[in-house]
Each structure stands twice: as structure tokens, then as C-alpha cells.
Design a protein around this motif. Structure first.
Motif, short mmCIF file in Angstrom:
data_model
loop_
_atom_site.label_atom_id
_atom_site.label_comp_id
_atom_site.label_asym_id
_atom_site.label_seq_id
_atom_site.Cartn_x
_atom_site.Cartn_y
_atom_site.Cartn_z
N SER A 44 -4.55 13.78 2.67
CA SER A 44 -3.26 13.49 2.14
C SER A 44 -2.63 14.66 1.41
O SER A 44 -1.60 14.47 0.61
CB SER A 44 -3.47 12.15 1.26
OG SER A 44 -4.86 12.53 0.39
N LEU A 68 1.06 4.19 -2.86
CA LEU A 68 0.78 5.39 -2.58
C LEU A 68 1.87 6.63 -2.76
O LEU A 68 1.75 7.33 -3.40
CB LEU A 68 0.30 5.48 -1.06
CG LEU A 68 -0.96 4.96 -0.86
CD1 LEU A 68 -1.48 5.20 0.72
CD2 LEU A 68 -2.01 5.79 -1.69
N ARG A 72 2.07 9.38 -5.38
CA ARG A 72 2.13 10.62 -4.99
C ARG A 72 3.25 11.53 -5.79
O ARG A 72 3.15 12.57 -6.39
CB ARG A 72 2.84 10.47 -3.46
CG ARG A 72 3.17 12.13 -2.91
CD ARG A 72 3.93 11.76 -1.61
NE ARG A 72 4.82 11.02 -1.59
CZ ARG A 72 6.24 11.65 -1.75
NH1 ARG A 72 6.43 12.93 -2.02
NH2 ARG A 72 7.18 10.78 -1.64
N THR A 129 0.78 -1.27 -0.05
CA THR A 129 -0.04 -0.11 0.15
C THR A 129 0.80 1.37 -0.05
O THR A 129 0.53 2.11 -0.84
CB THR A 129 -0.92 -0.12 1.22
OG1 THR A 129 -1.79 -1.37 1.20
CG2 THR A 129 -1.81 1.10 1.29
N THR A 142 -4.92 10.85 -4.34
CA THR A 142 -3.52 11.34 -5.09
C THR A 142 -3.80 11.37 -6.50
O THR A 142 -3.74 12.20 -7.50
CB THR A 142 -2.50 10.57 -4.47
OG1 THR A 142 -2.21 10.69 -3.26
CG2 THR A 142 -0.98 11.61 -5.08
N SER A 194 -7.11 5.98 -4.87
CA SER A 194 -6.40 7.20 -4.10
C SER A 194 -6.82 8.36 -4.74
O SER A 194 -6.90 8.72 -5.77
CB SER A 194 -4.76 6.88 -4.30
OG SER A 194 -4.19 8.02 -4.57
#
Lengths: 484, 473
Positions: A108, A55, A59, A51, B288, B286
Motif C-alpha cells: 500500500s 483506509l 491515507r 473499510t 498506513t 492499517s
């Protein structure tokens, strides 16, 4: 060979330990539970690693897209570019694979735009369904919630079971001292837990080593060590409580009930009680109240008597006098730019005032949690674990403040450019793409381990005090255990 | 007197004589009543927030009307303020009131955003931005409400009251004597279970009644009764599992371990597993990645290209010659076109979230706790379904708002009082109870069927109930 450690015979201790280990390995239920816990730990670590890796890749991609979009937004007024904005994406530390902490509940990404300080948006927990709060499978959660009942199962009948079976009298009659018995059983517990946890730690270390990314990993070994010490103290505490209760209980059944009751209260109930008490003692302001106060101060000034319109008129008068002109259109600088920057700086003070007050309230609430960790060591290890993994509120606020500092840099640069180049044109002034290329990218360094420990050393001390107290208690009880 | 009533009376007398029973009752009563009061306090705080937001909205609208009146009567001049009376800066506050029974089950509604401000500049990906300000640790841990007490704590109370239902007498050797009276073992066990179950349920019913009286409307009585029914069925399921376990040939210690083990698996491990499975099969996309896609859609067309696109849609469209008005309208058209490009990105993202939630909804049947929690929060109006209904309503409102004002702004048409009063207002329509029932009927049937199956299994097992002490204690 009969070497002695003080008044303990190592031979006796090792024999007791061996006997305990044989009993554990012969107990099919315990073996099954141990294997289950080990499998869950490995699954949680692998899942957390994947995960985090995914992520992190997203990003980086998002940062690249954001930066490219910003650079290629075309010729436009600098203030339009300030509204076009940038996004600061929060990086996830490497130890988030072990303890994702509050990541799902804090957002986030921070939107960096003109006029407004934003907190992070998009909490993953909102999109995840109602089971998310029941528990998210991660290594930290397993060690905090599931490992203690396993330790209890290993230890609750250590003395109470021997007493019920009548073997305690026999052992004491054979010349084994109660403390040798205690030391042997403690050693067996340590070996069993070590057999489970050391391979899992090995897997965690390997996954950390395989982490991709450009973050500075130099403090990861130190953070990992702190986590090992913290969890070691926590599980030591649970084991000590189990042994102490077993020493004093009339029967294995009553020891088990008492220990399970203690586990449920300290793990399930007390954290929520801490939350409720913290909210009662230091209530968080409601959204409506908070934002109304913020908007009022932005309009009227922090002292309530400084409306922005009046400040703007005063600023205009000062500028006209300074440059000896009668109209803002004749100024050698862009008055619109000056006003924008003045508005921003006024806003900085208001936002800081309100958000710092909010965060001070959070700090006060956390002090309540810390006090309750004197009753529940789980609260202490939870705080320490999230802090060291970089997934607690402190790390999040550190990021939000860094993002806000970057926002002020960007908006200040754009406003200054408008001031210097937009005289007479104000919002009609068009800046070229060369300006966007000058805007720096957001670079973030998380807090150091030293900063984390400066805030969270009390949790370490509390855990140490817990472990020392319960083992001192067990040592005292073992001096003259109930033989029947 | 019926034998079962006699058993229950005797059992009640025996229970009352045990100090541990009163200790447990103290804990149960404290937990239930505290949870009820906590829920009421939360409901009142949220209601106060909603009232404050509506009051704020009323002030803002009064100020807007006063401004438009000044403009209409010539006190505000266009040469001083070229943007006067344009719908550039008006909007509407939008707020979700607390659910009808949220005092009973807060669920995750303390986590969801419940208010926002909609104006012409609101964008699809940031429509609802006002996140609750609670400490993240509080948001992660959750509140103590009656839903928490029912799902987590009451089963533990039942376990504590029933784990040695037969084993205590079997271990002491008295069971054979008792059953020789003659006392039917099934009747005995069921009577004992009924007394304990009723006692546990009684405190929950009392606390929920108090909370309903203090915080809910009389019109939601049916919801409350359904909520209580869910509690009865859920506790019935746990009573069934307790009966099944204690009717076997186990000592009290083994029974306690088995029951606590089942509790750990159903309420701790299974939800965590389901979370992992959903993350692997249909992970929540996500944010993002979503923000990247939004950004890419935003910059897909330059400002000039966006204006040309708009001119093609509206051949009569012309930007004013110069000045502040031109800049505003230009910025608004570019914003509007970007928002339209972002809308399908958002829709695709929402669809992926729905897929994950659908999978979660299927897998929740592995954990009765999750099923019960879902039903309780749905009835209370604090479920994700209601939150998503709110989000959907906000989107619809935004579309209606744009429908009224976007063209006016582009044409630089000044607002009149009549036009202002004709603007849409936001009202969240609570789902009718029928729609909620349609959603909860399958999970309720599951809980009921599971409880029935467990009791049937227990009753059959009791027929072979051993009387002697189990081997190995």
C-alpha cells in the motif's frame, strides 16, 4: 391476446415464466438461499464501503503527516533529506468496495528514497492470518463464487426435472413449443436474479455516491456499467450452461452432479491450474537471482564492463577539464552532488531494465490466464472485475511507476540544489527548510477506463462469446428436447 | 471371513465396475500426484534461493575479510579513505530456509518475505524488505499443493463417492432386499465408507510419501506421520458428515446438495465470515496508520536534539572535528536515536496484530477446513507462527548486531579481523516438534472429537434407516 415474437407466443412464454416464479417462491430452500445471498451481498458492500472509507481517511492523514514531517525535518544536507525520503501512499479507488482484487497482496505504500527504486511495501495479507486466502467477503467474490451455484440450483431441473416428473411430455403435448418453454424459464431466471441483484446494485450505487474523497468520480458510472455488463454476461453464461445441461441430461440428478462438478472445476481448480501453468511457462525469477543481477548491474553497468568507480573517475576528469581546475574542491559546483546525480541516473536505467523485464514476465503469465479463460469464464470475469475496479496489477504498477517518477523528481531537485549551492562543502553543506517546502507533493491520477478497456477488452469478448455460445447451444438443444 | 471384510470386498468389486469410479480415480490420482510434485518443485526452488543467498553471503564475507586484511597490512590508507575499516557498510544476509515439510503444504509461505540484509542502518519498521516476486495473482490464488488437495478436493471426492451410498438402492427399491439377507445396515454403510475413504486417503498418502522421499529429511519422519494422521482425522470428519447425511431419509439428489452445501459453508463462506468478523472486532491495524506513527516518532526530535540526547546518555561522546567521518557518525547517531523511538511504535503495532490473529485462531473452529489447514501448515513448517518466529529472530539478531557494532562506529573504532570474525551470525533455529505439538493438540482434538461425534450420530441414525424411497424423491 396472443402476440408473437417470431415463432414464440408471448402468452405462452409469460405463462411459463409465471409458473416458474411461483415454483421458486414456494420452494423454501430457494427462498432461504436467495435471502442469504442477498444479505451477504449487502453485508459485503457495506463492509467494503466502511473499510475503504477508513483506509482512505488513514491515507489522507498519513499523507499529511508525511508532508509535514518532510517540511519540518530541519536544516540539513540535501542528500540527508533524500535519505529521509517520502512515502507515496496508494489511493484505493471507489470501486474497491465492490472488488478489492489484489489490494491485500501488492502493498500500500512506496518508500521514496535516494539510490533505490522500491516496490510497494506492507502487504496486508501477511498480517491477516492464514484464512485470508480462503476468501475475503466482498461483492465480487460472492458473484464469482457463490452466485453460480445458486443459478445452478435455480436452473438444473428446468428441463431434466420436468422430464423426470413426466410433465415435459404433458407441456409439449399441450402445444407449448420447447423454445417457448426455454424462453419462459430464461425469463423467470432473469426476473429472480434481477430481484436479487438490482436492489444490491442500488445499494452499491448509493454507497458509491456517499464515498468521500477528492478523486475524480466522473468515470465511475461508466466503470459500473462495464461491471454490470461483465457480471451479467458471466451469470448469463452460468444460466445457459445449466439450461443446456438440463436439456441434455437423462435425469435431474446427473444434471446437478455435472453442473456442480463444472462449477467446482472452473472456479476452484482452474484458476490455480492457470497460476501453475503460467509459472511453469514463464517462471518468475527468484528473489536472490533477481536482486543479485540488479546489484551486479548497478556495480558493473548494464553491459557488465562499466564499473561505477571507473565512470566516476571519468566524470571527475571531464569536470576538472571543463572548469579548468585541478581539484574537485576548486570546482564551482559540488562534485559530490554531481556524482550523486550521475549515480542516480545510472540506477534509473538499471532499475527500469530489471523491473520492466519482471513486469513483462507477469504480462506473459497473464496471457496464460487469458487462454484458460476460454475454458473457465470465471477467470475472465475475475480479471475484468479487478481491472475495472482499479485493483489489479496494472493499476498497481501504474502507481509504482508514478511514485518512481516522483522519486526521481525529488532526488533530482535535491541533487541539483546541492550541485548549485554546495560547491566546496559537499556533504557539509546545510540547506534550510525553504528547500523542503519547494519539493512538490505526490499527486496521482489512476489510469482511465479507456486504458483499462484497451488491455481487457479480450475478457469482455470472451465473456460475450461464452454467453452467446451456451445460449446458442441451449437454443439448438431446445429444438428437440428429450421428452422422456 | 468377517462380515465387514466380506462387505468391503463386495463393495470394492462393485466400485471397480463403475466407469465413473475410474474417472474420479483418474482425477484424484492426477491431482494428488501433481500436487506432490508441485510442492517438491517449490521446495527445491526455495532451497536453491536459500543456497544462493548463503553463497552470496559467503562471497561478501570473504570480500570483507580481504578488505580488512588489506587495511591491516597498510594497503588502504586513512588519508585516502577516512571511513576505511569502519563498520559502516558491513552487514549480514539473513534467510529463512523452507519448512521441513513445506513440499507437502506450502500454505502462505510463498507470500511471506524470507530474506533480508541486516546492517547498522536497518530500521525496525523495514527490517525485512525482500518481498517474494511472484505475480500478485499467483500470490492471491495460491499454489496447488497437497494441503490444498486434502482440505478442498478430497472432501469433494468423498462426497462424489458417497452421496448415493444408500439412496441409489433405496430409490431403486433394492435396499430392503439387500438388508433382508440379513446384512446389518450399520456394517454395510461403514464398510462402504471405509472402502471409499481408504481409496481416497491412499492416493494422498502415496503422493505425500513420494513428496517426503524427494524433498524432506529422514529426521522429519515423525512430522510426516503426524501430517498423515491429521489427513486421516480430517477425512474421517468428512466421512462422518457424509455418513450422517446419507443415513437420513433423503434422495441422492438431496444428499448431494446437502453435502455440497456443507462444503460451501465450511470451506468458502465460514472463512470469509471469520475474516469479516475479525475485521470488525479486531481489525489488522492499517500499515498506513503505522507509517504515520513511525514518521511522527522519527521527527519527534531534530538532529541537534537527538545528538544532545545521545551526549546525555554517553557523557564521553564527541563528534570528530570535521570531514566525512563527522558526517557519517552524526548521521548514524541520529539514525540510532530515531530507531529507538520507532521501536515501541512497532511493538505496539505488532501487539495489535497478535490480538487479531488470536481472535482468528479462536474463530477458526467454525470451519474444520481452516482448523485442518492450520495444523497441516504448522506441521509442514509453513505457518504464520514460523514466519513470526523468523521475524522475531531477525529482531534479536539486529539487537545483537547493534550491540557489537554501534558503539564501535560511534567511537570511530576500526574493525580488526578478529573483531570481524567475532561478529554474530544468523541461524534460524527450527522449533522442536514438541512446541509444534503443543500448538496443534487443541485443533487436532477438535477435529478428532468432531469426527467421532459425527460418526456416533450417523450410527444412531442408521438404526432408524428407512428402507422405502423417500417422499418427493
Amino acid at each position: 391476446m396472443n402476440s408473437r415474437l417470431g415463432k414464440l407466443s408471448m402468452f405462452a412464454v409469460l405463462r411459463v415464466c409465471r409458473k416458474e416464479l411461483v415454483a421458486i417462491t414456494r420452494d423454501g430452500r430457494l427462498k432461504t438461499l436467495a435471502l442469504l445471498l442477498f444479505s451477504l451481498l449487502c453485508a459485503a458492500l457495506l463492509s467494503g464501503w466502511q473499510t475503504r472509507r477508513d483506509l482512505d481517511a488513514e491515507r489522507r492523514a498519513a499523507e499529511h503527516v508525511d508532508a509535514e514531517s518532510y517540511r519540518s525535518q530541519g536544516a540539513r544536507n540535501p542528500h540527508d533529506a533524500a535519505h529521509f525520503g517520502q512515502t507515496a501512499f496508494k489511493p484505493l479507488g471507489p470501486l474497491a468496495l465492490f472488488d478489492p482484487g489484489l489490494v491485500s497482496y501488492v502493498g500500500s505504500a512506496v518508500w521514496l528514497e535516494a539510490h533505490r527504486m522500491n516496490l510497494a511495501e506492507y502487504r496486508p495479507a501477511e498480517d491477516a492470518g492464514e484464512n485470508h486466502r480462503f476468501g475475503s467477503l466482498c461483492a465480487a467474490w460472492l458473484l464469482q463464487w457463490i452466485a453460480p451455484p445458486f443459478v445452478i440450483l435455480l436452473a438444473y431441473h428446468a428441463f431434466a426435472g420436468e422430464r423426470e416428473r413426466g410433465t415435459l411430455r404433458l407441456l409439449l403435448g399441450l402445444g407449448v413449443s420447447p423454445r417457448e418453454l426455454l424462453a419462459g424459464k430464461l425469463l423467470a431466471l432473469t426476473v429472480t436474479l434481477g430481484a436479487l441483484l438490482i436492489p444490491a446494485m442500488g445499494l452499491a450505487s448509493l454507497l458509491l455516491f456517499l464515498q468521500e474523497g477528492t478523486e475524480d468520480l466522473s468515470d465511475i458510472p461508466a466503470r459500473s456499467l462495464v461491471l454490470c455488463v461483465g457480471y451479467g454476461l458471466y451469470l448469463c453464461t452460468v444460466a445457459g450452461i445449466a439450461i443446456a445441461v438440463s436439456l441434455q441430461s437423462a435425469s435431474a440428478r446427473s444434471a446437478l452432479i455435472a453442473l456442480l462438478g463444472y462449477w467446482l472445476i472452473t472456479t476452484l481448480v482452474l484458476p490455480r491450474v492457470a497460476t501453475e501453468l503460467a509459472e511453469l511457462a514463464f517462471p518468475t525469477p527468484g528473489n536472490a537471482e533477481f536482486h543479485a543481477a540488479l546489484e551486479r548491474d548497478l556495480r558493473e553497468g548494464l553491459n557488465g564492463h562499466d564499473p561505477f568507480e571507473a565512470s566516476a573517475r571519468a566524470l571527475e576528469a571531464r569536470l576538472l577539464e571543463r572548469y579548468g581546475v585541478r581539484r574537485t574542491e576548486d570546482l564551482p559546483v559540488s562534485f559530490a552532488g554531481v556524482l550523486l546525480q550521475a549515480g542516480e541516473e545510472r540506477g534509473y536505467r538499471v532499475f527500469e531494465n530489471h523491473y520492466r523485464a519482471l513486469w513483462a514476465r507477469y504480462d506473459a503469465q497473464e496471457r496464460i490466464h487469458r487462454v484458460l479463460s476460454l475454458v473457465s469464464p470465471m477467470i475472465a470475469i475475475r480479471s475484468l472485475s479487478m481491472a475495472v475496479a482499479g485493483t489489479d496489477r496494472f493499476h498497481h504498477e501504474h502507481f509504482v511507476l508514478a511514485a518512481e517518477a516522483h522519486r526521481r523528481r525529488i532526488v533530482g531537485m535535491l541533487n541539483r540544489y546541492l550541485i548549485e549551492h554546495g560547491a566546496g562543502q559537499d556533504f557539509n553543506y546545510i540547506a534550510g527548510e525553504a528547500l523542503w517546502a519547494e519539493i512538490p507533493r505526490f499527486e496521482y491520477r489512476p489510469p482511465s477506463l479507456r486504458q483499462v478497456l484497451a488491455r481487457h477488452y479480450p475478457e469482455l469478448l470472451i465473456l460475450f462469446a461464452w454467453a452467446a455460445s451456451v445460449w446458442w447451444l441451449a437454443w439448438r438443444y431446445s429444438r428437440s428436447p428429450r421428452p422422456m | 471371513m468377517q462380515p465387514s471384510m466380506r462387505f468391503m470386498r463386495c463393495e470394492w468389486r462393485l466400485l471397480r465396475a463403475q466407469p465413473s469410479f475410474w474417472l474420479l480415480t483418474g482425477l484424484l490420482a492426477t491431482a494428488s500426484l501433481y500436487a506432490g510434485i508441485s510442492g517438491v518443485a517449490w521446495h527445491r526452488t526455495r532451497s536453491a534461493e536459500v543456497a544462493m543467498t548463503l553463497q552470496q553471503a559467503a562471497h561478501e564475507q570473504a570480500a570483507d575479510r580481504a578488505y580488512l586484511t588489506d587495511f591491516t597490512e597498510g594497503r588502504i590508507r586513512l588519508d585516502e579513505d577516512p571511513l576505511a575499516a569502519l563498520p559502516t557498510a558491513i552487514g549480514r544476509r539473513v534467510v529463512l530456509p523452507p519448512g521441513p515439510l513445506s513440499a507437502l503444504a506450502i500454505g502462505q509461505s510463498d507470500l511471506y518475505p524470507y530474506r533480508t540484509y541486516i546492517d547498522n542502518w536497518s530500521r525496525a519498521e523495514r527490517l525485512i524488505r525482500d518481498y517474494p516476486l511472484g505475480h500478485p495473482l499467483s500470490l492471491a490464488t495460491g499454489r496447488i499443493d497437497l494441503g490444498f488437495v486434502l482440505v478442498y478436493l478430497l472432501p469433494l471426492c468423498l462426497i462424489a463417492l458417497t452421496y448415493d451410498l444408500l439412496a441409489a438402492e433405496r430409490e431403486s427399491g433394492a435396499l430392503g432386499l439387500l438388508l433382508s439377507q440379513p446384512v446389518p445396515v450399520r456394517g454395510l454403510v461403514l464398510a462402504r465408507m471405509a472402502v471409499r475413504g481408504a481409496w481416497v486417503l491412499g492416493w494422498l498418502a502415496l503422493a505425500s510419501g513420494v513428496a517426503f522421499f524427494l524433498a524432506c529429511r529422514a529426521g522429519d519422519l515423525v512430522r510426516w506421520l503426524l501430517w498423515l494422521t491429521t489427513a486421516v482425522v480430517y477425512l474421517g470428519l468428512w466421512s462422518g458428515i457424509c455418513t450422517l447425511v446419507v443415513s437420513g431419509n433423503r434422495g441422492s439428489e438431496a444428499s448431494a446438495l446437502t453435502l455440497v452445501g456443507i462444503w460451501v459453508v465450511w470451506l468458502l463462506l465460514m472463512p470469509a465470515f471469520i475474516d469479516v468478523v475479525v475485521r470488525f472486532i479486531s481489525p489488522v491495524p492499517s500499515r498506513t496508520e503505522y507509517l504515520s506513527a513511525v514518521r511522527a516518532a522519527e521527527v519527534a526530535r531534530s538532529e541537534d536534539e537527538a545528538l544532545s540526547d545521545y551526549r546525555r546518555e554517553r557523557p564521553g561522546f564527541r563528534l570528530p572535528e570535521g570531514g566525512e567521518l563527522r558526517n557519517w557518525i552524526r548521521a548514524f547517531v541520529v539514525h540510532m536515536k530515531a530507531d529507538r523511538r520507532i521501536t515501541p511504535v512497532h511493538a505496539s503495532y505488532e501487539k495489535r496484530i497478535e490480538q487479531g490473529l488470536a481472535l482468528s485462531a479462536c474463530l477458526r473452529f467454525f470451519s474444520p477446513g481452516l482448523v485442518a489447514q492450520g495444523v497441516l501448515t504448522d506441521l509442514a513448517g509453513s505457518s504464520l507462527a514460523r514466519q513470526r518466529a523468523f521475524t522475531g529472530s531477525v529482531r534479536d539478531f539486529k539487537r545483537a548486531w547493534d550491540g557489537h557494532l554501534a558503539d564501535k562506529l560511534v567511537r570511530a573504532e576500526r574493525l580488526t579481523l578478529a573483531a570481524y570474525d567475532g561478529l554474530p551470525g544468523f541461524h534460524f533455529r527450527e522449533e522442536p516438534i514438541g512446541a509444534v505439538l503443543a500448538r496443534i493438540r487443541v485443533p487436532m482434538a477438535f477435529l478428532f472429537a468432531a469426527a467421532a461425534a459425527l460418526f456416533l450420530g450417523a450410527i444412531r441414525r442408521l438404526a432408524r434407516c428407512p428402507l422405502d424411497r423417500p417422499e418427493g424423491g
